[in-house]
Design a protein around this motif. Structure first.
Motif, PDB file in Angstrom:
ATOM      1  N   THR A 361       0.826  -1.208   0.000  1.00 24.22           N
ATOM      2  CA  THR A 361       0.000   0.000   0.000  1.00 24.22           C
ATOM      3  C   THR A 361       0.860   1.257   0.000  1.00 24.22           C
ATOM      4  O   THR A 361       0.616   2.207  -0.752  1.00 24.22           O
ATOM      5  CB  THR A 361      -0.928   0.006   1.228  1.00 24.22           C
ATOM      6  N   LEU A 362       1.907   1.255   0.831  1.00 23.55           N
ATOM      7  CA  LEU A 362       2.822   2.397   0.864  1.00 23.55           C
ATOM      8  C   LEU A 362       3.536   2.550  -0.473  1.00 23.55           C
ATOM      9  O   LEU A 362       3.738   3.666  -0.971  1.00 23.55           O
ATOM     10  CB  LEU A 362       3.834   2.212   1.998  1.00 23.55           C
ATOM     11  N   GLU A 363       3.882   1.438  -1.059  1.00 23.59           N
ATOM     12  CA  GLU A 363       4.579   1.422  -2.349  1.00 23.59           C
ATOM     13  C   GLU A 363       3.766   2.124  -3.438  1.00 23.59           C
ATOM     14  O   GLU A 363       4.292   2.920  -4.216  1.00 23.59           O
ATOM     15  CB  GLU A 363       4.815  -0.044  -2.698  1.00 23.59           C
ATOM     16  N   LYS A 364       2.473   1.843  -3.474  1.00 24.05           N
ATOM     17  CA  LYS A 364       1.609   2.446  -4.491  1.00 24.05           C
ATOM     18  C   LYS A 364       1.434   3.947  -4.280  1.00 24.05           C
ATOM     19  O   LYS A 364       1.164   4.685  -5.233  1.00 24.05           O
ATOM     20  CB  LYS A 364       0.247   1.759  -4.488  1.00 24.05           C
ATOM     21  N   SER A 365       1.573   4.397  -3.031  1.00 20.04           N
ATOM     22  CA  SER A 365       1.398   5.821  -2.746  1.00 20.04           C
ATOM     23  C   SER A 365       2.621   6.654  -3.125  1.00 20.04           C
ATOM     24  O   SER A 365       2.524   7.865  -3.292  1.00 20.04           O
ATOM     25  CB  SER A 365       1.092   6.021  -1.262  1.00 20.04           C
ATOM     26  N   LEU A 366       3.789   5.994  -3.280  1.00 16.94           N
ATOM     27  CA  LEU A 366       5.025   6.721  -3.597  1.00 16.94           C
ATOM     28  C   LEU A 366       5.174   6.836  -5.118  1.00 16.94           C
ATOM     29  O   LEU A 366       6.098   6.291  -5.728  1.00 16.94           O
ATOM     30  CB  LEU A 366       6.232   5.998  -2.985  1.00 16.94           C
ATOM     31  N   VAL A 367       4.253   7.569  -5.720  1.00 17.46           N
ATOM     32  CA  VAL A 367       4.198   7.649  -7.185  1.00 17.46           C
ATOM     33  C   VAL A 367       5.339   8.471  -7.769  1.00 17.46           C
ATOM     34  O   VAL A 367       5.576   8.433  -8.978  1.00 17.46           O
ATOM     35  CB  VAL A 367       2.847   8.240  -7.638  1.00 17.46           C
ATOM     36  N   GLY A 368       6.056   9.220  -6.948  1.00 21.98           N
ATOM     37  CA  GLY A 368       7.119  10.081  -7.470  1.00 21.98           C
ATOM     38  C   GLY A 368       8.470   9.424  -7.551  1.00 21.98           C
ATOM     39  O   GLY A 368       9.450  10.080  -7.924  1.00 21.98           O
ATOM     40  N   HIS A 369       8.572   8.123  -7.221  1.00 17.64           N
ATOM     41  CA  HIS A 369       9.866   7.450  -7.218  1.00 17.64           C
ATOM     42  C   HIS A 369      10.145   6.780  -8.567  1.00 17.64           C
ATOM     43  O   HIS A 369       9.238   6.275  -9.219  1.00 17.64           O
ATOM     44  CB  HIS A 369       9.910   6.389  -6.123  1.00 17.64           C
ATOM     45  N   LYS A 370      11.410   6.767  -8.933  1.00 13.05           N
ATOM     46  CA  LYS A 370      11.819   6.017 -10.122  1.00 13.05           C
ATOM     47  C   LYS A 370      13.276   5.595  -9.993  1.00 13.05           C
ATOM     48  O   LYS A 370      14.061   6.199  -9.241  1.00 13.05           O
ATOM     49  CB  LYS A 370      11.618   6.836 -11.394  1.00 13.05           C
ATOM     50  N   LEU A 371      13.624   4.541 -10.709  1.00 15.88           N
ATOM     51  CA  LEU A 371      15.008   4.071 -10.824  1.00 15.88           C
ATOM     52  C   LEU A 371      15.449   4.263 -12.266  1.00 15.88           C
ATOM     53  O   LEU A 371      14.690   3.970 -13.191  1.00 15.88           O
ATOM     54  CB  LEU A 371      15.117   2.591 -10.437  1.00 15.88           C
ATOM     55  N   VAL A 372      16.670   4.744 -12.447  1.00 15.64           N
ATOM     56  CA  VAL A 372      17.232   4.946 -13.783  1.00 15.64           C
ATOM     57  C   VAL A 372      18.303   3.886 -14.006  1.00 15.64           C
ATOM     58  O   VAL A 372      19.304   3.844 -13.288  1.00 15.64           O
ATOM     59  CB  VAL A 372      17.824   6.362 -13.942  1.00 15.64           C
ATOM     60  N   LEU A 373      18.071   3.007 -14.983  1.00 13.96           N
ATOM     61  CA  LEU A 373      18.991   1.897 -15.258  1.00 13.96           C
ATOM     62  C   LEU A 373      19.603   2.084 -16.640  1.00 13.96           C
ATOM     63  O   LEU A 373      18.898   2.028 -17.657  1.00 13.96           O
ATOM     64  CB  LEU A 373      18.258   0.557 -15.177  1.00 13.96           C
ATOM     65  N   LEU A 374      20.910   2.315 -16.658  1.00 17.24           N
ATOM     66  CA  LEU A 374      21.609   2.535 -17.921  1.00 17.24           C
ATOM     67  C   LEU A 374      21.887   1.213 -18.617  1.00 17.24           C
ATOM     68  O   LEU A 374      21.980   0.162 -17.978  1.00 17.24           O
ATOM     69  CB  LEU A 374      22.925   3.274 -17.682  1.00 17.24           C
ATOM     70  N   GLY A 375      22.042   1.280 -19.934  1.00 15.47           N
ATOM     71  CA  GLY A 375      22.467   0.106 -20.684  1.00 15.47           C
ATOM     72  C   GLY A 375      23.859  -0.327 -20.264  1.00 15.47           C
ATOM     73  O   GLY A 375      24.623   0.434 -19.657  1.00 15.47           O
ATOM     74  N   SER A 376      24.210  -1.564 -20.573  1.00 15.94           N
ATOM     75  CA  SER A 376      25.499  -2.115 -20.139  1.00 15.94           C
ATOM     76  C   SER A 376      26.637  -1.657 -21.051  1.00 15.94           C
ATOM     77  O   SER A 376      26.435  -0.941 -22.024  1.00 15.94           O
ATOM     78  CB  SER A 376      25.421  -3.640 -20.108  1.00 15.94           C
ATOM     79  N   GLU A 377      27.823  -2.110 -20.707  1.00 16.11           N
ATOM     80  CA  GLU A 377      29.065  -1.733 -21.395  1.00 16.11           C
ATOM     81  C   GLU A 377      29.289  -0.218 -21.310  1.00 16.11           C
ATOM     82  O   GLU A 377      29.500   0.457 -22.321  1.00 16.11           O
ATOM     83  CB  GLU A 377      29.053  -2.199 -22.861  1.00 16.11           C
ATOM     84  N   CYS A 378      29.255   0.276 -20.082  1.00 13.73           N
ATOM     85  CA  CYS A 378      29.465   1.706 -19.829  1.00 13.73           C
ATOM     86  C   CYS A 378      30.973   1.972 -19.743  1.00 13.73           C
ATOM     87  O   CYS A 378      31.537   2.136 -18.655  1.00 13.73           O
ATOM     88  CB  CYS A 378      28.756   2.110 -18.532  1.00 13.73           C
ATOM     89  N   HIS A 379      31.617   2.015 -20.901  1.00 12.51           N
ATOM     90  CA  HIS A 379      33.077   2.160 -20.960  1.00 12.51           C
ATOM     91  C   HIS A 379      33.478   3.605 -20.649  1.00 12.51           C
ATOM     92  O   HIS A 379      33.264   4.508 -21.468  1.00 12.51           O
ATOM     93  CB  HIS A 379      33.603   1.766 -22.345  1.00 12.51           C
ATOM     94  N   LEU A 380      34.057   3.796 -19.484  1.00 12.70           N
ATOM     95  CA  LEU A 380      34.439   5.148 -19.065  1.00 12.70           C
ATOM     96  C   LEU A 380      35.715   5.638 -19.749  1.00 12.70           C
ATOM     97  O   LEU A 380      36.128   6.780 -19.535  1.00 12.70           O
ATOM     98  CB  LEU A 380      34.609   5.192 -17.537  1.00 12.70           C
ATOM     99  N   ASP A 381      36.342   4.784 -20.541  1.00 10.21           N
ATOM    100  CA  ASP A 381      37.498   5.227 -21.331  1.00 10.21           C
ATOM    101  C   ASP A 381      37.083   5.602 -22.754  1.00 10.21           C
ATOM    102  O   ASP A 381      37.939   5.833 -23.618  1.00 10.21           O
ATOM    103  CB  ASP A 381      38.580   4.140 -21.371  1.00 10.21           C
TER     104      ASP A 381
END
Length: 680
Positions: A361-381
């Motif tokens: 019930t609490l979960e459904k009330s927190l409508v402003g939350h989100k997770l941002v998941l980037l695609g893989s192979e995040c080569h920082l070089d």
């Protein structure tokens, strides 16, 4: 259970003893003490009155016995423990007043030390408190997760005493523990076999009536699974077997269960469509046993014969709520144990339905939350990727500012970045100077990213930064050389010495160095994130049956026999009716169904994937998670739901054809995914 609207009667314990013996002792292997029998007699008298011998009364006793066993209370039922069980049963039935079951006297007799010492269920005081959602938003690594082992005799999970043992080997090297390696497949087999025992399609036949007998005789044998040892001497009989699909020294397919193994003849086999069939998976086969034939008959320790398989399929997965109920609503991630300050280390908390509903019930009330998941192979070089990350962080920064001003929008709780974080593996060389140089280069990649991140203060304050390693990340890449097949699972997190600047930049606790796979607990949800090249692995190891080749040949001949106009009309018709499904969607569905049916993230033999048996429990997905995120860079984005579990794939972070960043946003309140593309 609902109370019967009649006056209570006065039963004697001697009246109830035969029924209690039949239910508790004979059926469930429990022994009820005299004080508990007296209490139970009083409850039955009050609750069921003259119907104390009826089916509702016996169903109530069944529920008491099952609850007692689920909570691992031992073989002897005593009065104090029975009072607590009765209270929990009454709470589950919808009433919060325990006196309605066994009177107000019994509820006050449980002492405070008894209540404080119980660590297997959430205490009532915690349920009544206001829930802080941040307490139930956690990232769990395998070394933090309780080591739950399936007890095949009791059909329940128990915690291994080695959960917090310091003797566990490093994840980068495989332990020389033969027992754990053997138990790895045994545990998987018994969990799957237990799941099948609950499936109505594989129930043992029950001759409770004449009509049932006639139906069984008319339809032939029931869909009972037979152990391999029991087919010996029954030449020409039809059976259904379940076991591990593998190959012997002659490269012949065999099936193994807990009793023996048998060679399979797959020349006339029809497979259940929509699944991959690879060695290392547990399958169900239907066919006929033949005492002759087979290439292994010369072996002295082999039962002989061959099993001619007519049909093969996977053990069907079970929905999360059903599995959780059957396993006593265990908290497999250990979240509630940490919050509840449990005093015992040898048990896992159980989450009752009332508290789980409060979390949902609490979960459904927190409508402003989100997770941002980037695609893989995040080569920082890769400078292109760094440019794309700048654009993404700028977008997140602006959205957070807008939310702060308007109090409307979705707050990014976490930014999940999946490796590999280097385009080449961190390898060892013969030169010490080169080793230091490689390590410094790898560390400088994270330092550069920290410099970029420092320009976005609101992202730093709001978001947790999660780093999930890939095959090129240390320390496994030093010996695997970036090879996926040599990468041991689960894979340990990136060492802190490489991310020291990021750690200083972010608030305490906001840098999450996760393992692969990673697990997230968000209130009532369990989210699993895996980085692996699963699709290619499935296709490479998929067994091709003779009937598959014949079917493809027939389909090709039909297509070639059609005129061009007919082919176009069939294609249009298929597109309208939905019969024509793109091949990539079919493969995505096959992958999802296979993984969830197997109940394991790596359902392969050791020759295909190295598994550290010390942490095999971290690869188990039974009960099914709420959400599973696959990071297969070699396959397209997809979203598939199977048996209530939502599975998505997030492909490579950077598009190979354009400057386009690929990521997905997840909204836990409604369990929705939104695939995003950011051009830069």
């Amino acid at each position: 259970m609902e109370s019967v609207n009649t006056l209570p009667i006065k039963l004697q314990p001697s009246n109830l003893r035969p029924i209690a013996y039949r239910v508790f002792s004979k059926k469930h292997g429990l022994n009820i003490k005299t004080d508990a029998l007296n209490l139970l007699t009083e409850v039955i008298s009050y609750k069921f009155s003259f119907d104390w011998k009826g089916p509702k009364s016996q169903q109530f006793l069944e529920e008491v016995a099952k609850t007692w066993k689920l909570e691992d209370r031992g073989l002897f039922i005593d009065a104090p423990g029975l009072k607590q069980v009765l209270k929990e049963i009454n709470t589950k039935s919808g009433s919060l007043d325990s006196s309605s079951v066994y009177g107000s006297r019994s509820s006050s007799t449980t002492s405070e030390p008894e209540r404080a010492g119980r660590s297997d269920t959430l205490v009532d005081s915690e349920e009544e408190q206001n829930i802080n959602w941040e307490d139930y938003f956690k990232f769990i690594n395998p070394d933090q997760q309780p080591h739950c082992v399936f007890d095949k005799s009791r059909k329940q999970f128990k915690v291994s005493p080695s959960t917090n043992s310091k003797s566990k080997s490093l994840i980068g090297t495989l332990p020389n523990n033969l027992q754990n390696t053997v138990e790895l497949f045994n545990n998987r087999y018994h969990i799957i076999y237990d799941r099948l025992s609950r499936n109505e399609n594989f129930q043992k036949s029950s001759f409770s009536s004449i009509s049932t007998i006639n139906k069984s005789l008319h339809n032939g044998s029931a869909n009972e699974i037979t152990l391999i040892k029991n087919v010996l001497g029954r030449d020409g009989s039809k059976f259904i077997l379940c076991g591990l699909l593998s190959k012997d020294a002659n490269d012949s397919c065999i099936l193994e269960d807990s009793t023996d193994y048998i060679e399979l003849n797959l020349t006339q086999t029809y497979k259940t469509q929509g699944s991959f069939y690879c060695p290392g998976m547990f399958v169900i086969v239907e066919g006929i046993y033949s005492a002759s034939g087979g290439s292994s008959n010369q072996s002295t320790n082999y039962i002989g014969g061959c099993f001619h398989v007519s049909n093969i399929g996977h053990p069907p997965a079970e929905r999360r709520d059903a599995s959780s109920e059957n396993y006593g609503n265990l908290d497999f991630l250990g979240i509630h144990k940490q919050i509840g300050n449990s005093t015992a280390n040898d048990k896992v908390l159980k989450i009752n339905k009332y508290f789980r509903r409060k979390l949902a019930t609490l979960e459904k009330s927190l409508v402003g939350h989100k997770l941002v998941l980037l695609g893989s192979e995040c080569h920082l070089d890769n400078f292109k990727i760094l440019d794309g990350l700048k654009k993404l962080l700028h977008k997140l920064e602006n959205s957070i500012i807008e939310i702060m001003e308007s109090e409307d929008g979705h707050v990014p709780l976490a930014l999940v970045m999946t490796g590999s974080f280097s385009s080449s593996p961190l390898t060892t060389t013969n030169s010490l100077v080169s080793n230091i140089s490689n390590s410094e280069t790898y560390k400088s990649n994270f330092d550069n990213f920290a410099n970029i991140l420092s320009n976005f203060p609101n992202v730093i304050k709001t978001c947790k930064l999660v780093l999930i390693p890939g095959k090129n990340d240390p320390w496994q890449s030093t010996y695997s050389l970036g090879g996926s097949s040599l990468n041991c699972f689960p894979q340990k997190s990136i060492p802190r010495l490489f991310v020291s600047r990021l750690e200083r930049l972010l608030p305490k606790g906001n840098l999450i160095l996760s393992w692969n796979p990673a697990r997230i607990s968000y209130l009532s949800q369990e989210i699993v994130i895996l980085k692996d090249e699963l699709m290619n692995k499935m296709k490479r190891n998929d067994i091709i049956f003779a009937n598959d080749l014949e079917e493809e040949k027939e389909n090709l001949e039909k297509v070639l026999a059609q005129s061009e106009e007919d082919r176009i009309n069939n294609l249009v018709k298929g597109g309208v009716t939905g019969e024509h499904i793109p091949i990539k969607i079919k493969h995505a569905r096959k992958l999802v169904k296979t993984i969830l049916d197997q109940g394991n993230l790596q359902p392969f033999l050791r020759e295909t994937k190295l598994i550290n048996p010390e942490y095999d429990y971290a690869l188990r997905i039974e009960p099914l998670p709420t959400v599973m995120v696959l990071n297969d860079a070699n396959f397209d984005n997809f979203e598939v739901t199977y048996n209530g579990c939502k599975v998505v794939n997030v492909s490579s972070l950077l598009s190979s054809t354009s400057r386009k960043l690929n990521y997905v946003e997840y909204y836990p309140s409604n369990k929705k995914f939104s695939f995003q593309e950011l051009y830069f």
